[in-house]
Design a protein around this motif. Sequence first.
Motif, PDB file in Angstrom:
ATOM      1  N   ALA A 226      -0.120  -6.437  -0.374  1.00  0.00           N
ATOM      2  CA  ALA A 226       0.178  -5.005  -0.253  1.00  0.00           C
ATOM      3  C   ALA A 226       0.008  -4.528   1.184  1.00  0.00           C
ATOM      4  CB  ALA A 226      -0.717  -4.202  -1.182  1.00  0.00           C
TER       5      ALA A 226
ATOM      6  N   THR B 140       4.502   3.502 -14.605  1.00  0.00           N
ATOM      7  CA  THR B 140       3.995   2.310 -13.925  1.00  0.00           C
ATOM      8  C   THR B 140       2.510   2.408 -13.600  1.00  0.00           C
ATOM      9  OG1 THR B 140       4.647   3.173 -11.767  1.00  0.00           O
ATOM     10  CG2 THR B 140       6.239   1.785 -12.909  1.00  0.00           C
TER      11      THR B 140
ATOM     12  N   ASP C  71       3.319   2.277  -4.536  1.00  0.00           N
ATOM     13  CA  ASP C  71       3.526   0.861  -4.895  1.00  0.00           C
ATOM     14  C   ASP C  71       5.000   0.497  -4.913  1.00  0.00           C
ATOM     15  OD1 ASP C  71       4.283   2.126  -7.251  1.00  0.00           O
ATOM     16  OD2 ASP C  71       2.908   1.036  -8.544  1.00  0.00           O
ATOM     17  N   TRP C  72       5.862   1.442  -5.263  1.00  0.00           N
ATOM     18  CA  TRP C  72       7.289   1.154  -5.406  1.00  0.00           C
ATOM     19  C   TRP C  72       7.965   0.843  -4.070  1.00  0.00           C
ATOM     20  CZ3 TRP C  72      11.223   4.359  -3.415  1.00  0.00           C
ATOM     21  CH2 TRP C  72      10.793   5.552  -2.828  1.00  0.00           C
TER      22      TRP C  72
ATOM     23  N   GLU D 232       6.672  -1.196  -1.802  1.00  0.00           N
ATOM     24  CA  GLU D 232       6.314  -2.549  -1.372  1.00  0.00           C
ATOM     25  C   GLU D 232       7.507  -3.503  -1.470  1.00  0.00           C
ATOM     26  OE1 GLU D 232       3.599  -3.446   0.044  1.00  0.00           O
ATOM     27  OE2 GLU D 232       2.110  -1.924  -0.496  1.00  0.00           O
TER      28      GLU D 232
ATOM     29  N   LYS E  35       3.421  -5.224  -5.046  1.00  0.00           N
ATOM     30  CA  LYS E  35       3.393  -4.083  -5.975  1.00  0.00           C
ATOM     31  C   LYS E  35       2.236  -4.220  -6.963  1.00  0.00           C
ATOM     32  CE  LYS E  35       8.316  -2.906  -5.952  1.00  0.00           C
ATOM     33  NZ  LYS E  35       9.494  -2.603  -6.799  1.00  0.00           N
TER      34      LYS E  35
ATOM     35  N   TRP F 250      -1.441  -3.183  -6.160  1.00  0.00           N
ATOM     36  CA  TRP F 250      -1.865  -1.776  -6.169  1.00  0.00           C
ATOM     37  C   TRP F 250      -2.837  -1.470  -7.301  1.00  0.00           C
ATOM     38  CZ3 TRP F 250      -0.666   2.874  -3.406  1.00  0.00           C
ATOM     39  CH2 TRP F 250      -0.004   2.649  -2.190  1.00  0.00           C
TER      40      TRP F 250
ATOM     41  N   THR G 180       6.085  -3.707 -13.143  1.00  0.00           N
ATOM     42  CA  THR G 180       5.494  -3.663 -11.809  1.00  0.00           C
ATOM     43  C   THR G 180       4.113  -4.298 -11.794  1.00  0.00           C
ATOM     44  OG1 THR G 180       6.718  -1.676 -11.165  1.00  0.00           O
ATOM     45  CG2 THR G 180       4.686  -2.125  -9.974  1.00  0.00           C
TER      46      THR G 180
END
Length: 386
Positions: free
Chosen positions: A44, A108, A194-195, A197, A203, A206, A355
Amino acid sequence: MLQNKTFTSLLFCSILFFISCKKEVKTIPEISKQDVVNTAFKYAEGFTITHNENFKILNIKNPWPKAEKEYKYALVPKNIASKITLNKEEFDGIITIPIEKIVVTSTTHIPALELLNAEETLIGFPGTDYVSSEKTRARIDHQEIRELGKNEGINTEVLLQLQPDVVIGFGIDGNNKTFETIKKSGIPVIYNGDWVEKTPLAKAEWIKFFGVLYNKGKEADAIFNQIEKDYLEAKKIASKVKKQPTVLSGAMHKDVWYLPNGTSPEAQILKDANVNYLWSETSGTGSLALSFEAVFDKAKDADLWLSPSYYNSLNALEKANQHYTKFDAFTNKNIYSFANTTGKTGGVLYYELGTARPDLVLKDVIKICHPKLLQNYTPYFFKALK
């Protein structure tokens, strides 16, 4: 995330909060290099966690593409929050931890809460019908989680009644009047990125973002390490296959065929599954946008067609566009989608859990593309269209 975010998963927020100190106040000394311990992440890139003797600092570096600002939050343990003070000007928000009541805005986010055994802290969500998890759905059915309307227009009146410790949001540019209203009321808002990444494991990492909010850093590390281990083991198994099936993805929206570019997380999974994704050499941000003719010329003979948008049957594909029937993958009924794996109220499970669990997504693709591998594995998300 989010059914409210289908293909791209959108997520984000900034945070404001202050601690009212009525007891003896002790000012935190300036942080020295000796005090600071930085948490290193394997994949990340969008956030960092810094530890010092008295509190932690959460930095959100890239909550949406091309974000021009980083967001900095102080996370102060509840047991010392009344005894210390921090310079509010140095932070975008000051939050006491562990979190006891939370509102999240993307499906997510829900798997992280459940993996950390913190789902009982979730008290509100916008668009509860999109939630697929049986555990969280049961809490919704028992009215333990309030419906907050639509993500782009959260019912702030209900949210303010709930008084969560924090709201976890997402977005594409940071311009969200609803979140600004929430922050002005004294409820902190943090953007989850996170989306943004670039890889599936980045992702998934996270979960450590949620881990620090709940003082469950060790648990989050252990969960991620297992996901990573399972992912890399599956990748290693697939790497030994000699024959790579050719793969097509996506479908038409109006006059444009959208499909993953070769540097996307989706394409990374196809690469790790050791398949020949026909657009693997492309690069860039966002999806590729091509004409039907360009896709047909390249993928007419493709062995497999994965993720044909939201279409849930061969008949639906044919009705949408007769030209779809000209692909070999259609003729041979080798089209697979996650659209039919849903919760009881219709939420697509992939958009919730995919995810957080890239290991399952990778295993699905490997099993579909290399049927002789993973003998005892049944695909979790993907099913053949009928």
